[in-house]
Design a protein around this motif. Structure first.
Motif, PDB file in Angstrom:
ATOM      1  N   ILE A 151      -1.785   5.787   0.640  1.00  0.00           N
ATOM      2  CA  ILE A 151      -0.585   6.338  -0.003  1.00  0.00           C
ATOM      3  C   ILE A 151       0.218   6.999   1.119  1.00  0.00           C
ATOM      4  N   ALA A 152       1.467   6.571   1.300  1.00  0.00           N
ATOM      5  CA  ALA A 152       2.278   7.093   2.409  1.00  0.00           C
ATOM      6  C   ALA A 152       3.577   7.685   1.883  1.00  0.00           C
ATOM      7  N   ALA A 153       4.005   8.779   2.504  1.00  0.00           N
ATOM      8  CA  ALA A 153       5.348   9.322   2.255  1.00  0.00           C
ATOM      9  C   ALA A 153       5.987   9.507   3.622  1.00  0.00           C
ATOM     10  N   THR A 154       7.134   8.873   3.847  1.00  0.00           N
ATOM     11  CA  THR A 154       7.733   8.924   5.183  1.00  0.00           C
ATOM     12  C   THR A 154       8.862   9.939   5.248  1.00  0.00           C
ATOM     13  N   TYR A 155       9.054  10.447   6.466  1.00  0.00           N
ATOM     14  CA  TYR A 155      10.157  11.358   6.780  1.00  0.00           C
ATOM     15  C   TYR A 155      10.868  10.677   7.954  1.00  0.00           C
ATOM     16  N   MET A 213       8.218  -1.842   0.884  1.00  0.00           N
ATOM     17  CA  MET A 213       7.450  -3.085   0.782  1.00  0.00           C
ATOM     18  C   MET A 213       7.091  -3.655   2.150  1.00  0.00           C
ATOM     19  N   LYS A 214       7.919  -3.316   3.191  1.00  0.00           N
ATOM     20  CA  LYS A 214       7.521  -3.713   4.552  1.00  0.00           C
ATOM     21  C   LYS A 214       6.207  -3.040   4.909  1.00  0.00           C
ATOM     22  N   MET A 215       6.076  -1.764   4.561  1.00  0.00           N
ATOM     23  CA  MET A 215       4.827  -1.056   4.882  1.00  0.00           C
ATOM     24  C   MET A 215       3.637  -1.704   4.167  1.00  0.00           C
ATOM     25  N   VAL A 216       3.847  -2.124   2.932  1.00  0.00           N
ATOM     26  CA  VAL A 216       2.770  -2.759   2.164  1.00  0.00           C
ATOM     27  C   VAL A 216       2.397  -4.105   2.802  1.00  0.00           C
ATOM     28  N   VAL A 230      -1.621  -0.440  -1.036  1.00  0.00           N
ATOM     29  CA  VAL A 230      -0.709   0.438  -0.286  1.00  0.00           C
ATOM     30  C   VAL A 230       0.457   0.814  -1.188  1.00  0.00           C
ATOM     31  N   SER A 231       0.833   2.083  -1.172  1.00  0.00           N
ATOM     32  CA  SER A 231       2.061   2.501  -1.841  1.00  0.00           C
ATOM     33  C   SER A 231       2.788   3.473  -0.915  1.00  0.00           C
ATOM     34  N   ALA A 232       4.107   3.314  -0.810  1.00  0.00           N
ATOM     35  CA  ALA A 232       4.866   4.176   0.099  1.00  0.00           C
ATOM     36  C   ALA A 232       6.125   4.683  -0.591  1.00  0.00           C
TER      37      ALA A 232
END
Ligand code: A2P
Length: 335
Positions: A151-155, A213-216, A230-232
């Motif tokens: 599980i990702a959260a980007t800054y 979706m690129k991250m996934v 994967v979820s971002a």
């Protein structure tokens, strides 16, 4: 390829400038460097190893004699000129998303899957910046104790949207502080002192945007893990050039923060910055202009009572490890 002729396509852009710097600082063994950009920049010069190199207009017939072409001029330029360069005999290292999910194109992070580069058919893709910065530090853990879910959260910094977005962040911040109005043209919502959901297109069915979706999809491809969950959530923050990513990962077996710290300390391309006593952890200001990905806030995920999950925070320079540095490292695999 002992001393290749290297070209940079998009040399005047935010990533292009860093490509020049990386080639110089890493003493890339090139015999000649050629620089390409749009007609607007043709005739300018850029400094490389105390020499002024002319920027040429990119056209279809420029690629003869070029061995390695580093592309960073956006997806549409890559789609059009990448195959032309490859047909002319160059190996293309492409920074755009144009070919990343093409099964015939290797998608490479040199710390993770350098061997994939060998199978190229003229084009090698450089992954998405957030993907590289998230999964390079996770790779040693994944090898030891396979990760089942991320599980990702980007800054995310402005640089991911190019030089124009960095200029817009600076200019709109100055305007904001002076109480003046500002006409945004690159990222439509107000950017200074704000957080904005990533500007890529949102899929109307899944409600995930393209960056998420690129991250996934790219993580699954690079790790050869088609079933990885994967979820971002991708958010732009008013930072110039370094992305932060909060990650929670669930492993196959129980995992402890001490194990993860030891793996990070031994891993290439990453550096542990994890000092709970001083409350000192990875920050964009510490990583801007630097090669390594900083990793910290490593702790047990207390929402998983089974002990299989870890939370951490990573930051990496979007223009370097997220783009130019990774591309030059790929090129190094070719020489
Ligand atoms: P130019 O500076 O001449 O516009 P960024 O990602 O920072 O926005 O940079 C984009 C890069 O792509 C720049 O080097 C830009 O050159 C280049 N570029 C944009 N359009 C073209 C084009 N039509 N042909 C070649 N290069 C292009």
């Amino acid at each position: 390829m002992p001393s290749p002729v290297v070209a940079i396509v998009g040399a005047t852009g935010a990533v292009g400038v860093e490509l020049l710097t990386c080639l110089e600082q890493r003493h890339f063994p090139l015999s000649k460097l050629r620089l390409f950009a749009s007609k607007r920049s043709a005739g300018k010069t850029m400094r490389f190893k105390s020499e002024d190199i002319l920027v040429e207009e990119l056209t279809e017939d420029v690629f003869a004699g070029i061995d390695i072409a580093l592309f960073s001029a956006g997806g549409s330029i890559s789609k059009k000129f990448g195959p032309i360069a490859a047909r002319a005999g160059a190996v293309v290292v492409d920074n755009s998303s144009a070919f990343r999910m093409d099964p015939n194109v290797p998608l490479v992070v040199p710390e993770i899957n350098p061997e994939a580069a060998r199978g190229h058919k003229g084009i090698i893709a450089n992954p998405n910046c957030s993907t590289i910065i998230a999964i390079t530090p996770l790779w040693p853990l994944h090898q030891r104790n396979p990760i089942k879910r991320i599980i990702a959260a980007t800054y995310q910094a402005a640089s991911g949207a190019g030089q124009a977005a960095m200029d817009e962040l600076r200019d709109s911040t100055q305007a904001y502080l002076k109480g003046e109005s500002y006409q945004h043209s690159v990222l439509p919502p107000p950017y200074a002192f704000n957080l904005v959901s990533h500007n890529s297109k949102v899929d109307p069915e899944s409600l995930y945007n393209e960056e998420e979706m690129k991250m996934v999809n790219e993580t699954r491809k690079i790790w050869h893990a088609p079933d990885l969950r994967v979820s971002a959530t991708c958010i732009r923050v008013p930072v110039l050039r370094a992305h932060g990513i909060a990650l929670t990962v669930e492993c196959t077996n129980p995992v402890t923060p001490a194990e993860v710290r030891a793996l990070i300390e031994a891993a290439p391309g990453v550096r542990l910055v994890d000092d709970p006593e001083k409350n000192y952890f990875p920050m964009p200001v510490d990583v801007s202009g630097r090669d390594e990905i900083l990793v910290g806030r490593i702790r047990q995920d207390i929402s998983d009572p089974t002990g299989h999950s870890i939370s951490l925070f990573v930051v990496g320079d979007q223009l370097l490890k997220g783009a130019a540095l990774n591309a030059v490292q790929i090129a190094e695999l070719l020489v």
